[in-house]
Write a protein that holds these residues in place. Sequence first.
Motif, PDB file in Angstrom:
ATOM      1  N   THR A  26      -2.791   9.673  -9.305  1.00 24.95           N
ATOM      2  CA  THR A  26      -3.610  10.064 -10.528  1.00 24.95           C
ATOM      3  C   THR A  26      -4.527   9.126 -10.997  1.00 24.95           C
ATOM      4  OG1 THR A  26      -1.489  11.509 -10.938  1.00 24.95           O
ATOM      5  CG2 THR A  26      -3.208  11.291 -12.708  1.00 24.95           C
ATOM      6  N   PRO A  27      -5.689   9.393 -10.895  1.00 19.19           N
ATOM      7  CA  PRO A  27      -6.516   8.222 -11.164  1.00 19.19           C
ATOM      8  C   PRO A  27      -6.378   7.728 -12.623  1.00 19.19           C
ATOM      9  CG  PRO A  27      -7.819  10.266 -11.313  1.00 19.19           C
ATOM     10  CD  PRO A  27      -6.517  10.673 -10.846  1.00 19.19           C
ATOM     11  N   ASN A  28      -6.392   6.314 -13.061  1.00 15.41           N
ATOM     12  CA  ASN A  28      -6.326   5.797 -14.093  1.00 15.41           C
ATOM     13  C   ASN A  28      -7.349   4.488 -13.981  1.00 15.41           C
ATOM     14  OD1 ASN A  28      -4.798   3.448 -13.201  1.00 15.41           O
ATOM     15  ND2 ASN A  28      -2.911   4.979 -13.399  1.00 15.41           N
ATOM     16  N   GLU A  29      -7.261   3.838 -15.272  1.00 17.98           N
ATOM     17  CA  GLU A  29      -8.524   2.604 -15.144  1.00 17.98           C
ATOM     18  C   GLU A  29      -7.918   1.772 -14.124  1.00 17.98           C
ATOM     19  OE1 GLU A  29     -10.759  -0.002 -18.193  1.00 17.98           O
ATOM     20  OE2 GLU A  29      -9.620   1.953 -19.033  1.00 17.98           O
ATOM     21  N   LYS A  30      -6.508   1.291 -14.005  1.00 18.08           N
ATOM     22  CA  LYS A  30      -6.132   0.427 -13.143  1.00 18.08           C
ATOM     23  C   LYS A  30      -6.337   0.718 -11.624  1.00 18.08           C
ATOM     24  CE  LYS A  30      -1.889  -2.313 -12.151  1.00 18.08           C
ATOM     25  NZ  LYS A  30      -1.670  -1.856 -10.550  1.00 18.08           N
ATOM     26  N   SER A  31      -5.948   2.109 -11.562  1.00 18.22           N
ATOM     27  CA  SER A  31      -6.219   2.320  -9.873  1.00 18.22           C
ATOM     28  C   SER A  31      -7.458   2.491  -9.530  1.00 18.22           C
ATOM     29  CB  SER A  31      -5.429   3.784  -9.638  1.00 18.22           C
ATOM     30  OG  SER A  31      -6.226   4.783 -10.098  1.00 18.22           O
TER      31      SER A  31
ATOM     32  N   LEU B  53      -6.509   0.550   5.782  1.00 17.88           N
ATOM     33  CA  LEU B  53      -6.039   0.734   4.239  1.00 17.88           C
ATOM     34  C   LEU B  53      -4.935   1.683   4.191  1.00 17.88           C
ATOM     35  CD1 LEU B  53      -9.452   1.900   3.234  1.00 17.88           C
ATOM     36  CD2 LEU B  53      -8.496  -0.565   2.685  1.00 17.88           C
ATOM     37  N   THR B  54      -4.069   1.347   3.375  1.00 18.19           N
ATOM     38  CA  THR B  54      -2.742   2.064   3.190  1.00 18.19           C
ATOM     39  C   THR B  54      -3.294   3.468   2.586  1.00 18.19           C
ATOM     40  OG1 THR B  54      -2.433   1.637   0.730  1.00 18.19           O
ATOM     41  CG2 THR B  54      -1.479   0.124   2.306  1.00 18.19           C
ATOM     42  N   ASP B  55      -2.366   4.524   2.601  1.00 13.21           N
ATOM     43  CA  ASP B  55      -2.554   5.784   2.091  1.00 13.21           C
ATOM     44  C   ASP B  55      -2.837   5.739   0.770  1.00 13.21           C
ATOM     45  OD1 ASP B  55      -2.210   6.921   4.636  1.00 13.21           O
ATOM     46  OD2 ASP B  55      -0.308   8.001   4.308  1.00 13.21           O
ATOM     47  N   GLU B  56      -1.983   4.985  -0.126  1.00 15.36           N
ATOM     48  CA  GLU B  56      -2.466   4.684  -1.422  1.00 15.36           C
ATOM     49  C   GLU B  56      -3.725   4.266  -1.815  1.00 15.36           C
ATOM     50  OE1 GLU B  56       0.458   2.237  -3.573  1.00 15.36           O
ATOM     51  OE2 GLU B  56       1.738   4.037  -3.794  1.00 15.36           O
ATOM     52  N   GLU B  57      -4.175   3.354  -1.145  1.00 13.97           N
ATOM     53  CA  GLU B  57      -5.515   2.799  -1.187  1.00 13.97           C
ATOM     54  C   GLU B  57      -6.523   3.804  -0.826  1.00 13.97           C
ATOM     55  OE1 GLU B  57      -4.940  -1.972  -0.168  1.00 13.97           O
ATOM     56  OE2 GLU B  57      -5.068  -0.762   1.481  1.00 13.97           O
ATOM     57  N   LYS B  58      -6.323   4.659  -0.018  1.00 20.01           N
ATOM     58  CA  LYS B  58      -7.340   5.723   0.439  1.00 20.01           C
ATOM     59  C   LYS B  58      -7.725   6.731  -0.505  1.00 20.01           C
ATOM     60  CE  LYS B  58      -5.483   5.570   4.655  1.00 20.01           C
ATOM     61  NZ  LYS B  58      -4.855   6.239   6.065  1.00 20.01           N
ATOM     62  N   TRP B  59      -6.296   7.163  -0.994  1.00 18.30           N
ATOM     63  CA  TRP B  59      -6.518   8.090  -2.317  1.00 18.30           C
ATOM     64  C   TRP B  59      -7.033   7.688  -3.362  1.00 18.30           C
ATOM     65  CZ3 TRP B  59      -6.074  13.011  -0.962  1.00 18.30           C
ATOM     66  CH2 TRP B  59      -5.154  13.368   0.163  1.00 18.30           C
ATOM     67  N   SER B  60      -6.746   6.461  -3.596  1.00 18.92           N
ATOM     68  CA  SER B  60      -7.452   5.868  -4.732  1.00 18.92           C
ATOM     69  C   SER B  60      -9.074   5.749  -4.354  1.00 18.92           C
ATOM     70  CB  SER B  60      -7.101   4.438  -4.959  1.00 18.92           C
ATOM     71  OG  SER B  60      -5.768   4.477  -5.592  1.00 18.92           O
ATOM     72  N   LEU B  61      -9.446   5.346  -3.340  1.00 16.86           N
ATOM     73  CA  LEU B  61     -10.789   5.304  -3.035  1.00 16.86           C
ATOM     74  C   LEU B  61     -11.530   6.903  -3.137  1.00 16.86           C
ATOM     75  CD1 LEU B  61     -11.609   3.299   0.312  1.00 16.86           C
ATOM     76  CD2 LEU B  61     -12.448   3.227  -2.015  1.00 16.86           C
ATOM     77  N   VAL B  62     -10.546   7.759  -2.843  1.00 18.63           N
ATOM     78  CA  VAL B  62     -10.985   9.361  -2.940  1.00 18.63           C
ATOM     79  C   VAL B  62     -11.364   9.374  -4.268  1.00 18.63           C
ATOM     80  CG1 VAL B  62     -10.618  11.738  -2.785  1.00 18.63           C
ATOM     81  CG2 VAL B  62      -9.796  10.171  -1.085  1.00 18.63           C
ATOM     82  N   ASN B  63     -10.396   8.903  -5.251  1.00 17.98           N
ATOM     83  CA  ASN B  63     -10.793   9.046  -6.623  1.00 17.98           C
ATOM     84  C   ASN B  63     -11.981   8.432  -7.241  1.00 17.98           C
ATOM     85  OD1 ASN B  63      -8.298  10.630  -7.270  1.00 17.98           O
ATOM     86  ND2 ASN B  63      -6.969   8.893  -7.379  1.00 17.98           N
ATOM     87  N   TYR B  64     -12.200   7.179  -6.600  1.00 17.72           N
ATOM     88  CA  TYR B  64     -13.368   6.395  -6.799  1.00 17.72           C
ATOM     89  C   TYR B  64     -14.622   7.211  -6.494  1.00 17.72           C
ATOM     90  CZ  TYR B  64     -16.256   2.321  -7.563  1.00 17.72           C
ATOM     91  OH  TYR B  64     -16.988   1.538  -8.020  1.00 17.72           O
TER      92      TYR B  64
END
Lengths: 158, 336
Positions: A56-61, A133-144
Amino acid sequence: MKINVKLLFAAVLVIPLYLTFVVLHTDMAQAADDAYDVKVPESKLAEVKVLKNAITPNEKSLSEAKAIFTGKGTCFNCHGENGRGDGELASSFEPPPRNFTIPGWQKVRTDGEIFYVITNGTESGMPGFGDMLTDEEKWSLVNYVREFGKSKSLASKK
Amino acid sequence: MAKKMKLAVLVLIGLMVSFGLNSGSYADETAKLTTAPEVPPALNRAGGAQVTVELETTEKKGAIAEGVEYTYWTFNGTVPGPFVRVKEGDTITFNLKNSATSKNIHSIDIHAVTGPGGGAKATQTPPGGKTAFQWKAINPGIYIYHCATAHIPTHISNGMYGLLLVEPANGLPKVDREYYVVQGDFYTKGKTGEKGSQAFDVEKARAEQPTYVKFNAMATPGNLKANVGETVRLYVGNGGPNLTSAFHVIGEIFDTVYQLGAVGSEPAKNVQTTVIPPGGAAIVEFKVDVPAAYILVDHAIFRAIDKGAVGILEVTGNENPDVYKALKSGGADAGH
């Protein structure tokens, strides 16, 4: 020989206007085709489309994703810092790198599709980041990447 | 009986230790790397060693011509990257590091490798990252290695290539001097000779119209050197990305050429100019009989005279009038 002035005027004015319209329209149609081009192989599309974003996107992620986008992910080299597909290396690629700011593209592509492309790359030259990249990093990139489609977003902040 | 048993055990242990030490002669070694034009010494050992090779990719500014700056993408900070020397039968652990200061992902495709992408599949390395793979040197020869990250032609155009030698099991014949030269074609936004910092021009690269063609574009400066009577071996690669080289040394004939780097094939003899395609290499050997400055060129000669594909082999020693002597020079009655 009698020259029909009205006809001549029409020919001089209308024909170039028509040709300009045709050229522009063709370019726009081409650009639109490229923008909506599906990058996920057809055999995978159904399962990929419904993948759920694990973050879930937030400012930190989003801030961490921005660091990846402009750092070790090297995304900015091709997609540009503002996601317009106009990075320093963009001209090396044909078709050009994706412009994430096109609203229609943001609408039709699912998170799962973007995640798949980040993981596996594309036939048009984008490398896969599955091992980088880890899956977490990739999902965060999707959000970005999603942020580029919003008028006010962290991505648009310098 | 117990004494005999103890003795037998001791002998057995001794034999095992001795065997272990013996096989230790093939113990791990780290490959000695050299910057062009230097070449690591011949491997005075049998094949079958466990060899570690470590390279680091970096992006670094340097001169491409006088007053012209270019950002090269490199292996170990030089163009070409280091010369790597292994032996047929060696097993190589290859480590690739990408500098944290790189803006791009980099990788390596070694043409001597049998496996996915020549190693490129396993070595897509982000800035600050490390990757590795292991391979066996099966085929002897001289091989190009290059970066194979998208957009691959851009990475190669910026200087990401070098040579790796797989020595044949019995080594190559002894020579007096060995040198390392790699040709590359470069594409800058500005015209040839336009001063200042020059960016890569992908359109010129696509059109295969280089602004510069260089030997050892960013390596140790200076001439190659040899003495009269010595035999010189040049390992000559072509990183490309586009041009096929017509490699020639003005004033010399190659006594021996391993054409296309095909060690194991019958070498060619008495060759004036040898073809080296992009992504290829050759080994040329010749005895230097007469003192002179011998000029290495791509004999597609505009590339040499106008675009920079020139190197010098400086040969010193006594004149050899049996082989060559000038009869008249420079006088008003000299002819032309």
